[in-house]
Design a protein around this motif. Structure first.
Motif, PDB file in Angstrom:
ATOM      1  N   GLU A 231       0.826  -1.203   0.000  1.00  0.00           N
ATOM      2  CA  GLU A 231       0.000   0.000   0.000  1.00  0.00           C
ATOM      3  C   GLU A 231       0.865   1.260   0.000  1.00  0.00           C
ATOM      4  O   GLU A 231       0.629   2.193  -0.777  1.00  0.00           O
ATOM      5  CB  GLU A 231      -0.928   0.006   1.218  1.00  0.00           C
ATOM      6  CG  GLU A 231      -1.855   1.211   1.262  1.00  0.00           C
ATOM      7  CD  GLU A 231      -2.803   1.181   2.441  1.00  0.00           C
ATOM      8  OE1 GLU A 231      -3.496   2.189   2.670  1.00  0.00           O
ATOM      9  OE2 GLU A 231      -2.851   0.154   3.147  1.00  0.00           O
ATOM     10  N   THR A 232       1.898   1.269   0.847  1.00  0.00           N
ATOM     11  CA  THR A 232       2.792   2.434   0.905  1.00  0.00           C
ATOM     12  C   THR A 232       3.588   2.585  -0.376  1.00  0.00           C
ATOM     13  O   THR A 232       3.702   3.685  -0.940  1.00  0.00           O
ATOM     14  CB  THR A 232       3.752   2.303   2.099  1.00  0.00           C
ATOM     15  OG1 THR A 232       2.997   2.300   3.308  1.00  0.00           O
ATOM     16  CG2 THR A 232       4.742   3.457   2.126  1.00  0.00           C
ATOM     17  N   ARG A 235       1.373   3.720  -3.255  1.00  0.00           N
ATOM     18  CA  ARG A 235       0.908   5.100  -3.072  1.00  0.00           C
ATOM     19  C   ARG A 235       1.992   6.100  -3.468  1.00  0.00           C
ATOM     20  O   ARG A 235       1.706   7.140  -4.075  1.00  0.00           O
ATOM     21  CB  ARG A 235       0.482   5.307  -1.622  1.00  0.00           C
ATOM     22  CG  ARG A 235      -0.118   6.697  -1.371  1.00  0.00           C
ATOM     23  CD  ARG A 235      -0.762   6.797  -0.006  1.00  0.00           C
ATOM     24  NE  ARG A 235       0.218   6.630   1.070  1.00  0.00           N
ATOM     25  CZ  ARG A 235       0.243   5.608   1.910  1.00  0.00           C
ATOM     26  NH1 ARG A 235      -0.656   4.644   1.796  1.00  0.00           N
ATOM     27  NH2 ARG A 235       1.157   5.531   2.857  1.00  0.00           N
ATOM     28  N   LEU A 236       3.242   5.782  -3.136  1.00  0.00           N
ATOM     29  CA  LEU A 236       4.332   6.689  -3.493  1.00  0.00           C
ATOM     30  C   LEU A 236       4.499   6.798  -5.007  1.00  0.00           C
ATOM     31  O   LEU A 236       4.915   7.829  -5.518  1.00  0.00           O
ATOM     32  CB  LEU A 236       5.638   6.219  -2.851  1.00  0.00           C
ATOM     33  CG  LEU A 236       5.716   6.373  -1.327  1.00  0.00           C
ATOM     34  CD1 LEU A 236       7.037   5.822  -0.813  1.00  0.00           C
ATOM     35  CD2 LEU A 236       5.552   7.828  -0.910  1.00  0.00           C
ATOM     36  N   LYS A 237       4.186   5.727  -5.722  1.00  0.00           N
ATOM     37  CA  LYS A 237       4.288   5.783  -7.183  1.00  0.00           C
ATOM     38  C   LYS A 237       3.125   6.556  -7.798  1.00  0.00           C
ATOM     39  O   LYS A 237       3.326   7.449  -8.634  1.00  0.00           O
ATOM     40  CB  LYS A 237       4.313   4.378  -7.787  1.00  0.00           C
ATOM     41  CG  LYS A 237       4.248   4.378  -9.322  1.00  0.00           C
ATOM     42  CD  LYS A 237       4.343   3.000  -9.888  1.00  0.00           C
ATOM     43  CE  LYS A 237       4.113   2.985 -11.403  1.00  0.00           C
ATOM     44  NZ  LYS A 237       5.116   3.784 -12.138  1.00  0.00           N
ATOM     45  N   TYR A 238       1.908   6.223  -7.385  1.00  0.00           N
ATOM     46  CA  TYR A 238       0.743   6.749  -8.085  1.00  0.00           C
ATOM     47  C   TYR A 238       0.243   8.076  -7.513  1.00  0.00           C
ATOM     48  O   TYR A 238      -0.428   8.842  -8.208  1.00  0.00           O
ATOM     49  CB  TYR A 238      -0.383   5.713  -8.064  1.00  0.00           C
ATOM     50  CG  TYR A 238      -0.010   4.464  -8.833  1.00  0.00           C
ATOM     51  CD1 TYR A 238       0.146   4.507 -10.219  1.00  0.00           C
ATOM     52  CD2 TYR A 238       0.216   3.254  -8.185  1.00  0.00           C
ATOM     53  CE1 TYR A 238       0.500   3.377 -10.940  1.00  0.00           C
ATOM     54  CE2 TYR A 238       0.566   2.115  -8.890  1.00  0.00           C
ATOM     55  CZ  TYR A 238       0.705   2.179 -10.268  1.00  0.00           C
ATOM     56  OH  TYR A 238       1.074   1.062 -10.972  1.00  0.00           O
ATOM     57  N   ARG A 239       0.562   8.365  -6.254  1.00  0.00           N
ATOM     58  CA  ARG A 239       0.113   9.614  -5.658  1.00  0.00           C
ATOM     59  C   ARG A 239       1.267  10.553  -5.320  1.00  0.00           C
ATOM     60  O   ARG A 239       1.038  11.685  -4.884  1.00  0.00           O
ATOM     61  CB  ARG A 239      -0.694   9.329  -4.390  1.00  0.00           C
ATOM     62  CG  ARG A 239      -1.975   8.545  -4.635  1.00  0.00           C
ATOM     63  CD  ARG A 239      -2.769   8.403  -3.353  1.00  0.00           C
ATOM     64  NE  ARG A 239      -3.982   7.626  -3.553  1.00  0.00           N
ATOM     65  CZ  ARG A 239      -4.848   7.321  -2.590  1.00  0.00           C
ATOM     66  NH1 ARG A 239      -4.619   7.753  -1.344  1.00  0.00           N
ATOM     67  NH2 ARG A 239      -5.919   6.602  -2.840  1.00  0.00           N
ATOM     68  N   GLY A 240       2.479  10.084  -5.507  1.00  0.00           N
ATOM     69  CA  GLY A 240       3.639  10.902  -5.157  1.00  0.00           C
ATOM     70  C   GLY A 240       3.834  10.943  -3.657  1.00  0.00           C
ATOM     71  O   GLY A 240       3.226  10.192  -2.897  1.00  0.00           O
ATOM     72  N   GLY A 241       4.697  11.796  -3.218  1.00  0.00           N
ATOM     73  CA  GLY A 241       4.932  11.934  -1.779  1.00  0.00           C
ATOM     74  C   GLY A 241       6.340  11.594  -1.357  1.00  0.00           C
ATOM     75  O   GLY A 241       6.811  12.063  -0.322  1.00  0.00           O
TER      76      GLY A 241
END
Length: 323
Positions: A231-232, A235-241
């Protein structure tokens, strides 16, 4: 250095002055053998790489994460008979093995640390192809491919950069041959210059895979099924961060900073902590390191290693793209 296959005398005679192709014993890198009818399925749910892509002719690079996506280890895995062999630096292999064993009780899988059975070498340098063939191996065609010979396995991590795994009794025989033996530092320098990293004790459980560029070096599959920490990572790939990445730095100094040492950025007349050392090696008073830094860092930024000497660091280009 004393192991069951490498004597202190042999280790003491290893040199960083070898020119051209070399072979370096890597006693700090070890093997975990994962066997049992569920071994592939189990590791698939525990790693960032897609084990369904594993064949007899390739290996995979991956990471093992906790539920929050923080890495226990970065490893290379290949098939060996009915088992999976995982290669990693000893600190991270110990950490991952403890976690895998804890949850492996629910699957038909077993773990063998093989500490007294297998040895690991690093090969590299200009002209390493001839060294590979002199050891009896055919040349792996591309990065990510492997070659097998006489119960030994050669993994091509990059051009002129290999890992070699073999039974310890064969490693002892290899150590008796007139080969261009080098100290582990020479291979570790090459590893850093390839933009590859491993986790030493202070950083285990602290970093997500993208911080050490695993998405750029085929260490993460974004199309496989669920795994611990997915999940983490997704998320970093598709939502950035993710605002950090690994970079290669060098300096003229006799120091060797430990993993986790602070790196500072000059802002006008002040210095601010912006990163930390991941791996470092010093050869002939030349420091080479891979460091975690903001991913908007530029070669024009002035960086220093926080120490009594305030060592200024020079940024080197990565051999791959982060975009």
């Amino acid at each position: 250095m004393q192991t069951s296959w490498l004597t202190a005398e042999q280790y003491a005679h290893l040199s960083t002055q070898v020119q051209g192709a070399f072979i370096a014993p890597l006693p700090a890198f070890q093997i975990l053998s994962i066997s049992g009818p569920d071994n592939l399925k189990y590791l698939q749910g525990q790693s960032t790489c897609d084990l369904t892509q594993l064949t007899a002719d390739n290996f995979l690079r991956g990471a093992h994460c906790d539920a929050k996506g923080k890495m226990w280890s970065i490893f290379h895995v290949f098939s060996h008979a009915d088992s999976l062999h995982v290669i990693a630096f000893r600190d991270e292999l110990v950490a991952s093995t403890a976690q895998w064993q804890k949850f492996g009780v629910f699957s038909k899988v077993s773990f063998d640390a093989t500490e007294g059975r297998y040895a690991v070498f690093g090969l590299g340098g200009v002209g390493s192809e001839q060294l590979v063939t002199s050891l009896g191996f055919s040349l792996p065609a591309t990065d990510g491919q492997l070659s097998r010979h006489d119960d030994a396995t050669l993994l091509r991590l990059a051009a002129d950069h290999y890992l070699l795994v073999m039974p310890q009794h064969k490693a002892q025989q290899v150590m008796q041959r007139p080969l261009p033996f080098a100290a582990p530092n020479l291979w570790l320098k090459a590893h850093i210059l390839q933009g590859f990293a491993y986790l030493e004790q202070p950083l285990i459980g602290e970093l997500v895979p993208q911080m050490l560029n695993l998405q750029a070096i085929n260490g993460i599959s974004f199309t496989k099924g669920c795994y611990v920490g997915q999940e983490t990572v997704a998320r970093l790939k598709y939502r950035g961060g993710n605002k950090r990445a690994a970079y290669i730095l060098t300096a003229d100094t006799d120091e060797v900073p430990v993993a986790g040492s602070d790196i500072e950025l000059q802002l006008e007349n002040n210095w601010r902590r912006v990163g930390q050392v991941i791996n470092a090696v010093n050869i002939n008073n030349q420091l080479w390191l891979i460091a975690l830094l903001p991913n908007d860092i530029t070669p024009a930024d002035i960086l220093r290693l926080k120490s009594e000497q305030s060592i200024v660091l020079q940024q080197l280009p990565l051999p791959y793209s982060l975009t």
